[in-house]
Each structure stands twice: as C-alpha cells, then as structure tokens.
Design a protein around this motif. Sequence first.
Motif, PDB file in Angstrom:
ATOM      1  N   ASP A 190      77.915  54.233  34.672  1.00 33.44           N
ATOM      2  CA  ASP A 190      78.455  53.476  35.810  1.00 33.44           C
ATOM      3  C   ASP A 190      77.845  52.082  35.902  1.00 33.44           C
ATOM      4  O   ASP A 190      77.979  51.402  36.907  1.00 33.44           O
TER       5      ASP A 190
ATOM      6  N   ASP B 228      74.243  49.505  34.936  1.00 31.72           N
ATOM      7  CA  ASP B 228      72.806  49.535  35.160  1.00 31.72           C
ATOM      8  C   ASP B 228      72.452  48.940  36.517  1.00 31.72           C
ATOM      9  O   ASP B 228      73.072  47.968  36.966  1.00 31.72           O
ATOM     10  N   THR B 229      71.455  49.520  37.160  1.00 30.40           N
ATOM     11  CA  THR B 229      70.893  48.958  38.387  1.00 30.40           C
ATOM     12  C   THR B 229      69.377  48.903  38.244  1.00 30.40           C
ATOM     13  O   THR B 229      68.783  49.610  37.435  1.00 30.40           O
ATOM     14  N   GLU B 230      68.761  48.069  39.038  1.00 33.40           N
ATOM     15  CA  GLU B 230      67.310  47.910  39.019  1.00 33.40           C
ATOM     16  C   GLU B 230      66.629  49.135  39.612  1.00 33.40           C
ATOM     17  O   GLU B 230      67.138  49.751  40.543  1.00 33.40           O
TER      18      GLU B 230
ATOM     19  N   ALA C 177      68.154  45.465  35.712  1.00 37.66           N
ATOM     20  CA  ALA C 177      69.437  45.858  35.137  1.00 37.66           C
ATOM     21  C   ALA C 177      69.581  45.207  33.768  1.00 37.66           C
ATOM     22  O   ALA C 177      69.284  44.023  33.598  1.00 37.66           O
TER      23      ALA C 177
ATOM     24  N   ARG D   8      67.691  55.807  31.800  1.00 39.00           N
ATOM     25  CA  ARG D   8      67.309  55.052  32.982  1.00 39.00           C
ATOM     26  C   ARG D   8      67.013  56.013  34.131  1.00 39.00           C
ATOM     27  O   ARG D   8      66.564  57.136  33.884  1.00 39.00           O
TER      28      ARG D   8
ATOM     29  N   ARG E  90      65.865  55.419  42.784  1.00 40.27           N
ATOM     30  CA  ARG E  90      65.088  54.192  42.918  1.00 40.27           C
ATOM     31  C   ARG E  90      63.800  54.181  42.099  1.00 40.27           C
ATOM     32  O   ARG E  90      63.253  53.126  41.832  1.00 40.27           O
TER      33      ARG E  90
END
Length: 312
Positions: free
Chosen positions: A222, A224-226, A242, A302, A306
């Motif tokens: 979906d 990449d997020t931090e 990200a 990943r 959070r």
Amino acid sequence: MNDAYEAELVVERLESAAEGVVALTLRHPLGERLPAWEPGAHVDLVLGPGLERQYSLCGDPADHTAWRVAVLREPAGRGGSAHVHEQLGQGDKVRVRGPRNHFALRPAPRYRFVAGGIGITPVLPMLAAAEAAGAEWTLLYGGRSRESMAFTEELARYGDRVTVAPQDETGLLDLGPVLDALPEGTLVYCCGPGPLLDAVEERCPAGALHVERFQPKEQQTDGDTEFEVELAQSGRTLTVAAGVSVLDTVRAAGVEVLFSCAEGTCGTCETEVLEGTPDHRDSVLTDEEREAGETMMICVSRCRGRKLVLDL
C-alpha cells in the motif's frame, strides 16, 4: 540472527557439472572441520567488495571436511557468476560465510521434488535425506537442454523416481501428474526460475509447498510510510523514512549489520523482532513465520504501525 561462521576456504576442486555450470569443492586450508549443515542450506561467497552471492550446498552433509556448491554462468547477471567462472581456479582462496537454511527439509512420509535448471542444487542432498529416512519420493527435473542440466549422472542411481525432462525434448514441465491429487501428508519442495515456482504454487494446497527463490517475488504493498525503529541493544531510536529501508537506516547510523542480496531472498539480514508487527516483503519466510512475526528481513520489510523494537 547475524552470527555466522566466516573463513577463507580453498578451492580444492573445480569441475564442469554441465554446460555453463561449474562445481566448486571448498576446504579449510588447515584441514579444520566445517560447520554442520542440513539439506536446503546455502552459503555466501564473498567474491569482492559489493560482490557477495548465495549458493546452495549440494554435497554430502555428513562430510564436515568439504563444502560443494555449483554456479551457473549467467551472462545477464550482476557479475558474481562471471567472477566464479573466469577468476577462480583450483588452489585459490575465497571467503565463505554461513551456512544458513530457510529451505529446510521437514519430516514427511512422502515428498514431491520439482527442480528447474540450477535449482537442482538444494534438492540434491534432500533426495539423499529422504532416501535415508525411508520416505516415498519422486523428482521432476527440467532444464533448457540435457547438456545444461547439472548432476544428471548422480541422479541416475535413483532410477525411475527421477524424471529428467529437458525443454528442447519434452517442452515445458508437465506438473499435473506430479502435483494433482497429492496424497495426504505429502510435502512439495521446489526450486528454480520464478515462472516455474509460480506455476507450482497455483497447483499446491496450502501448507504443502516449500520453495526457494533466486529472484524476489513481486510484492503488492500500500506504499511506504515513516516509522520508528528502536535498537534494543543500545536503546537508540531511529526514524525510517518512506522509501528508505531499515537496513539502510541502521547502517547510516553506524550500526554494523550483515547483509548480502538486499532484495529479500537470501536471509542474511534476518533480525529478531522484539516488539511491533513487521510488514513482511521478503521471499524467504514461510506463511507461518510471517504470522509469528518473530523475525524480519530488514533489507526490504517494514512496519505495520508506528514502531518496531529490533534486537540490534
């Protein structure tokens, strides 16, 4: 996860195993015993700066004095196979690290083995182990041509349990007779090119199939997020941006981590997860191992959330 034997070994023997395939027999220069391994294991050959490649052990696990690997010359490869074929010779030394095993042979009353091309290498010692255990098994082995298929002479001793099917003689492998209507308790082990593995996956029931991939399987994500990674051994917390891997993030922070392929296929960078839920994007772990979430390949995987706490 990153502690492994590493030593300079000597190329005691170098011989042709098939057209375009060379087999190396490696020994310790002082005759020291090499670590034990089980069928499905691989080692890293450290061929030079930035040139590390993984090759399956295809000799006898009971022989602790020598390791054997076989290397296919890949003209379109990234330089590893060319180095082995063109630069290594008998008596040369090569740094070897391992062994590791993410393709272990699990106990079963019967097996169906499917190999394509150089994918025969991890399967060879599996056949001997299945034979010694008294299991019922068969092997379907395909390749471009009979001349390009390694170790066919060694396989001949198993008689009609082995089907050698060169593509130029028989066409694409016929998987139906091997994989349709599998008896209960049968495990399927497959190694070879991606299209072959994909075709086998389509036919096998859940839980029966074990594969080893040379190339990463395409992952649907979906985006990449931090997220944050806490390094349990030092208490440091790093931010993984990200588009940046955990591996690159921790190395940029001065943390030494073993890695090799950087694409989620070799297992070298496997790291224990102490807290958090990994977003697995590797081509190594089984579905059960992914569900357990106890380890991850930090080169590609990943975080679902959070924060992760890793044993680094």
